[in-house]
Design a protein around this motif. Sequence first.
Motif, short mmCIF file in Angstrom:
data_model
loop_
_atom_site.label_atom_id
_atom_site.label_comp_id
_atom_site.label_asym_id
_atom_site.label_seq_id
_atom_site.Cartn_x
_atom_site.Cartn_y
_atom_site.Cartn_z
N ASP A 251 8.66 -4.64 -1.66
CA ASP A 251 7.33 -4.52 -1.03
C ASP A 251 6.95 -5.75 -0.21
O ASP A 251 5.81 -5.88 0.21
N CYS B 220 0.81 -1.21 0.00
CA CYS B 220 0.00 0.00 0.00
C CYS B 220 0.85 1.27 0.00
O CYS B 220 0.33 2.37 -0.24
N GLN B 221 2.14 1.15 0.26
CA GLN B 221 3.04 2.32 0.23
C GLN B 221 3.61 2.55 -1.17
O GLN B 221 4.33 3.52 -1.39
N VAL B 222 3.30 1.65 -2.10
CA VAL B 222 3.79 1.76 -3.47
C VAL B 222 2.69 2.35 -4.34
O VAL B 222 1.61 1.78 -4.48
N GLU B 223 2.97 3.51 -4.91
CA GLU B 223 2.03 4.15 -5.83
C GLU B 223 2.54 4.02 -7.26
O GLU B 223 3.54 3.35 -7.51
N GLU B 224 1.88 4.65 -8.18
CA GLU B 224 2.24 4.46 -9.59
C GLU B 224 3.65 4.93 -9.91
O GLU B 224 4.40 4.24 -10.59
N THR B 225 4.03 6.09 -9.39
CA THR B 225 5.37 6.63 -9.70
C THR B 225 6.20 6.90 -8.45
O THR B 225 7.37 7.26 -8.56
N GLU B 226 5.60 6.71 -7.27
CA GLU B 226 6.31 7.01 -6.03
C GLU B 226 6.11 5.92 -4.98
O GLU B 226 5.15 5.16 -5.03
N ILE B 227 7.04 5.89 -4.06
CA ILE B 227 6.95 5.03 -2.88
C ILE B 227 7.22 5.91 -1.67
O ILE B 227 8.14 6.73 -1.70
#
Length: 245
Positions: free
Chosen positions: A42, A9-16
């Motif tokens: 992750d 859940c801390q991984v987004e499309e372009t950011e972590i």
Amino acid sequence: MHHFFVTPCQVEETEIFIEGSDVNHIRNVLRIREGEQISVSDGHNNTYRCRLDRYEEDKAILAIEDRLETDRELPARIYLFQGLPKQEKMEWIVQKAVELGVFAVIPVEMKRSVVKLDEKKAEKKQKRWQQIAESAAKQSGRGYIPQIGKVRTFSEAVRQAEELDMILLPYELERGMEESRNRMALAAKAGSVGIFIGPEGGFEQAEVEEAEKAGAKRISLGKRILRTETAGLAVLSVLMFAMEE
């Protein structure tokens, strides 16, 4: 490159984004500055090469540069059922087992275990061992943090191991290296393997018989008697070498 773990859940499309105690470690201990690279997993075998974009209060924001295809996990899940050893040996066992690719470590209170932990002490120890497992997973660049289970009785551990494809039990009274080699070769091809290691005093005969009824296969590790903190790592090393194919 420094390696850290996050949840999916801390991984987004372009950011972590990284939060918690790791932020202090990144900012004040490692002194990583904007633009420097960091490796992030992750916990589900997905690894990303990132660069530190910025700090936001209690978070470190990383820009994803690449998703790495490297897979550092073994093809099988190896469970180490470790008889509780004396002093701080368990910490060393956990650290090295994680480096060698173990999937999980389950501390087991056996009849000859000198160490006896009440519920409160066992919970405290488990948290400490889990922290060591996480640090070792970071150091060795793994894509998964092995779980350190709750302290179990021998019977509880055997019941858990029954669900695995194969169970190995290194036993000092076992003779015959050829059969042991054959059993290790079969274990290297299994999808899940349990390894039972006795404490300093070894297994009681009744424990060996209970494990065998559950399907455990006795193996020899040679003519020398290995310490409890050496035996499990010896088996793990052989399996790791065979499975890396």
